[in-house]
Scaffold this motif. Structure first.
Motif, short mmCIF file in Angstrom:
data_model
loop_
_atom_site.label_atom_id
_atom_site.label_comp_id
_atom_site.label_asym_id
_atom_site.label_seq_id
_atom_site.Cartn_x
_atom_site.Cartn_y
_atom_site.Cartn_z
N ARG A 70 1.10 -1.52 -0.29
CA ARG A 70 -0.11 0.06 -0.28
C ARG A 70 1.02 1.00 -0.22
O ARG A 70 0.51 2.50 -0.56
CB ARG A 70 -0.87 -0.10 0.85
CG ARG A 70 -1.67 1.54 0.85
CD ARG A 70 -2.71 1.38 0.14
NE ARG A 70 -3.70 0.20 0.21
CZ ARG A 70 -4.84 0.62 0.53
NH1 ARG A 70 -5.14 0.87 1.80
NH2 ARG A 70 -5.12 -1.14 -0.05
N TRP A 71 1.88 1.08 0.63
CA TRP A 71 3.02 2.28 0.26
C TRP A 71 3.32 2.99 -0.37
O TRP A 71 3.40 3.65 -0.42
CB TRP A 71 3.60 2.41 1.84
CG TRP A 71 4.78 1.32 1.62
CD1 TRP A 71 4.68 -0.27 1.80
CD2 TRP A 71 6.21 1.48 1.11
NE1 TRP A 71 6.05 -0.85 1.55
CE2 TRP A 71 6.60 0.21 1.01
CE3 TRP A 71 6.48 2.39 0.42
CZ2 TRP A 71 7.74 0.00 0.71
CZ3 TRP A 71 7.68 2.02 0.15
CH2 TRP A 71 8.75 0.94 -0.16
N ILE A 125 0.82 4.24 -3.02
CA ILE A 125 0.85 5.83 -3.17
C ILE A 125 2.18 6.30 -3.06
O ILE A 125 1.99 7.53 -3.79
CB ILE A 125 0.29 5.85 -1.31
CG1 ILE A 125 -0.79 4.87 -0.72
CG2 ILE A 125 0.46 6.98 -0.69
CD1 ILE A 125 -1.36 4.82 0.61
N LYS A 146 -5.04 5.36 1.39
CA LYS A 146 -4.61 4.36 2.64
C LYS A 146 -5.55 3.66 3.11
O LYS A 146 -5.58 2.32 3.53
CB LYS A 146 -3.65 5.32 4.03
CG LYS A 146 -2.89 4.95 4.66
CD LYS A 146 -2.50 5.59 5.84
CE LYS A 146 -1.97 4.77 6.75
NZ LYS A 146 -2.80 4.25 7.43
N ASP A 147 -7.00 4.57 4.09
CA ASP A 147 -8.05 3.50 4.27
C ASP A 147 -9.11 3.60 3.27
O ASP A 147 -9.94 3.63 4.30
CB ASP A 147 -7.96 4.51 6.08
CG ASP A 147 -6.20 4.35 6.29
OD1 ASP A 147 -5.69 3.49 6.78
OD2 ASP A 147 -6.58 5.36 6.94
#
Length: 369
Positions: free
Chosen positions: A70-71, A74, A188-189
């Protein structure tokens, strides 16, 4: 005590209760003033952050299918956006700067030309009204006198405009901070949002809320991504047309048109206005050609671009869209115009799901055993 089950009675009671709630809410609105101020402060950056999220979310899905954490997805998206912005600035930065400088240089002449036309028209109308005001009714005479004495208010309006300009600088600074904040946290969420709502329910109600939230997400994604594609293609067609007819400030006009084209039906005609003004000042003959370019772009959009990009995604009648936009503009200004159609689409999804759920419950209740 017998309680009637007539639908008209239940609807009437519901309307009365709603009006009472609105009445008392308006009377105690001061309690909610801090909350309203907070919502106004975060609404625009949240909206723009949401637009960026829906534009880049397909890229994030693509990267994560390729085993990106995920990081990393992004970070890749942010670097990509910075690279696109830098490339855009490098490619069109100089032409934009030249056109802006030219516009600033010619602004006094353009302003003087427009002001002279307006002033002449106003002066002719004022002279006519003052010369013939004795022939008008008394109420109209009073209005004419007030208009003649209202010139001094221009200075007050100018000072208020300066204050508004300073406030806008502060607002833009806050936007520059808050938009990336909301955008990054959405990337992110975003998968946690729907579960955080339907986790408080169970059974069929949980499934219904989950389905409704999923459909809302699909509608917003389809609308935002589709409208951006349509705006880009329309702006490209208009830019080619403006270059062919030799219209000045074509790049600036097209960038303005790109943002205005995000407003269905009405937006392109808003974008048409500054192009028309430039054409009148440059060469009145260009007014015809600007109108032709706009008309051709609209025909291509309505017959080819929108049907293929949007299809039946929203399934909203054009007359409904225009009515919604006009009403939202009167209620909430420019922001209302921007969010009117997606807000209506979301509301339509919710109401449709409520209606389907109600029918399903009614069928089960009346099913013969």
């Amino acid at each position: 005590m017998r309680v009637t089950r007539k639908v008209w009675f239940q609807v009437g009671v519901g309307i009365l209760l709603t009006l009472l709630i609105i009445k008392y809410f308006v009377e105690i609105h001061w309690i909610f003033s801090p909350l309203v101020i907070l919502l106004k402060a975060i609404f625009v950056p949240l909206l723009l952050g949401g637009v960026l999220y829906y534009v880049t979310e397909p890229i994030q899905r693509f990267l994560e299918k390729r085993k990106f954490p995920r990081w990393a997805s992004i970070l890749t998206i942010i670097i990509g956006l910075i690279a696109i912005a830098s490339a855009f600035g490098w490619i069109v930065g100089n032409p934009i700067a030249e056109q802006v400088n030219k516009l600033v240089k010619n602004a006094p002449m353009i302003g003087a030309s427009i002001s002279a036309s307006i002033s002449t028209s106003i002066q002719d109308a004022t002279d006519y009204l003052l010369q013939n005001k004795d022939n008008f009714p008394t109420q109209l005479k009073d209005i004419i006198d007030k208009m003649a004495n209202s010139v001094q208010d221009i200075a007050v309006v100018a000072s208020k405009g300066l204050v508004s300009f300073l406030q806008s600088i502060v607002s833009v600074s806050l936007l520059a901070i808050l938009i990336p904040f909301f955008f990054i946290f959405m990337l992110k969420d975003h998968e946690k949002f729907a579960p955080s709502i339907y986790k408080y329910f169970s059974g069929e109600r949980r499934e219904w809320i989950k389905k409704t939230l999923s459909e809302i997400d699909d509608v917003l994604r389809s609308y935002i991504q589709g409208q951006l594609q349509i705006s880009f293609l329309l702006a490209l067609i208009m830019y080619v047309g403006y270059l062919l007819i030799g219209l000045e400030y074509s790049l600036l006009l097209v960038i303005f048109a790109f943002f205005m084209n995000m407003i269905p039906f009405i937006g392109p005609w808003i974008a048409f206005t500054p192009a028309l003004i430039v054409a009148v000042i440059q060469d009145p003959v260009l007014v015809i050609w600007v109108s032709v370019v706009t008309l051709v772009a609209q025909q291509i959009d309505s017959n080819f671009i929108t049907p293929n990009v949007m299809g039946k995604t929203l399934d909203i009648h054009p007359l409904t869209v225009i009515t919604i936009i006009l009403a939202a503009g009167n209620i909430a200004g420019f922001i209302g115009i921007i969010i009117a159609v997606p807000f209506y689409a979301v509301l339509k999804v919710i109401v449709s799901n409520i209606y389907d759920q109600r029918n399903a419950i009614k069928k089960r209740a009346t099913k013969s055993v």
